[in-house]
Design an enzyme around this catalytic site. Structure first.
Site, mmCIF file in Angstrom:
data_model
loop_
_atom_site.group_PDB
_atom_site.id
_atom_site.type_symbol
_atom_site.label_atom_id
_atom_site.label_comp_id
_atom_site.label_asym_id
_atom_site.label_seq_id
_atom_site.Cartn_x
_atom_site.Cartn_y
_atom_site.Cartn_z
ATOM 1 C CD GLU A 129 -2.780 1.103 2.531
ATOM 2 O OE1 GLU A 129 -3.693 1.939 2.617
ATOM 3 O OE2 GLU A 129 -2.615 0.195 3.369
ATOM 4 C CD GLU A 174 -8.147 1.875 5.530
ATOM 5 O OE1 GLU A 174 -7.650 0.817 5.910
ATOM 6 O OE2 GLU A 174 -7.547 2.695 4.791
#
Length: 279
Positions: free
Chosen positions: A155, A256
């Protein structure tokens, strides 16, 4: 197309945190969702007691939801840490101790995506040394993920909020993905495209999507500014997700975002109830 055509899951480490961990899967199910994801829940322990693992597994199963994503141990998250795998010494050792535990837990629930946060730069340590250690640990993690039929996610975060994290652009994270795949020969390392983080970095999101959709294993969203629910900021998230679909991405989209000053269950008004269950 639009939001109703996506496969959403709920990140239970940022949503429903007003509830104890073991109550969150059922709360997500009560809100209409059928899939969830998690950061590593035991921030102080890469190797928790089996009873803790069993209790969380039972909570997920009893709620009737699917665990679709799990982070490896990443230190104090939320908090000052941004991963452990590139930090020499104790943190790297803790990450390695966690690899088989996390993969085993994920595999027991049919979870097929494991996220490995890279870790911050450390004062007094050569960045090249950290990068060599990171590649070693990511290769170990990729092999463990492969054993359960999962992908390993890498990520990019955002520099304003994570100034010591070295992967603060899509090209930087994809470059690591390519190195891991070259090192293992497995091809199961993928890019985690978090549209909030990339937008905070000022990246051209349509261009990122067009360039890297084929290497993307998971997508996460929050609006910007504020990291709130879609519609609370200015990101054209519905259009961006449509673009991802047209580019060939058909995986999960993780919610998220921060619910704001309302209970998490009240933060989903932007998504019709009938569109929350995975199809």
């Amino acid at each position: 197309m639009g939001f109703a055509d996506q496969r959403f899951n709920v990140n239970l480490s940022i949503l429903f945190t007003e509830l104890p961990l073991l109550e969150r899967p059922a709360a997500a199910a009560a809100a209409g969702f059928t899939a969830v994801e998690l950061w590593w829940p035991w921030i102080d322990s890469p190797t928790p007691e089996q009873s803790a693992l069993d209790a969380l597994k039972a909570a997920v199963e009893d709620a009737g939801v699917r665990l679709t994503g799990l982070n490896f141990y990443a230190g104090r998250l939320p908090g000052p840490d941004r991963g452990a795998l590139s930090i020499p010494g104790e943190e790297s050792d803790r990450f390695r101790a966690n690899i088989d535990v996390a993969a085993g837990f994920a595999g027991s629930l049919g979870c097929t995506a494991l996220n490995a946060l890279y870790g911050n730069r450390v004062d007094g340590v050569d960045p090249a040394e950290q990068d060599r250690l990171a590649l070693e640990n990511l290769a170990l993690a990729a092999r463990a993920a492969d054993r359960i039929g999962a992908v390993l996610l890498v990520e990019a975060l955002n520099e304003p909020e994570s100034p010591r994290y070295p992967l603060v652009s899509a090209p930087a994270a994809v470059g690591v993905v390519d190195k891991v795949n070259e090192a293992t020969g497995l091809g199961n390392a993928k890019f985690l495209m978090d549209l909030y983080h990339l937008s905070m970095n000022g990246e051209d999101l349509p261009r990122v999507i067009d360039a890297y959709a084929a290497k993307t294993g998971h997508v996460q969203i929050a609006d910007n500014p504020g990291r709130g629910a879609p519609g609370t900021g200015s990101l054209p998230l519905e259009d961006l997700l449509d673009r991802l679909t047209k580019a060939g991405y058909d995986g999960w989209v993780g919610l998220e975002y921060k619910p704001g000053d309302v209970p998490s269950a009240q933060s989903f008004s932007w998504l019709p109830a009938g569109a929350r269950a995975a199809r």
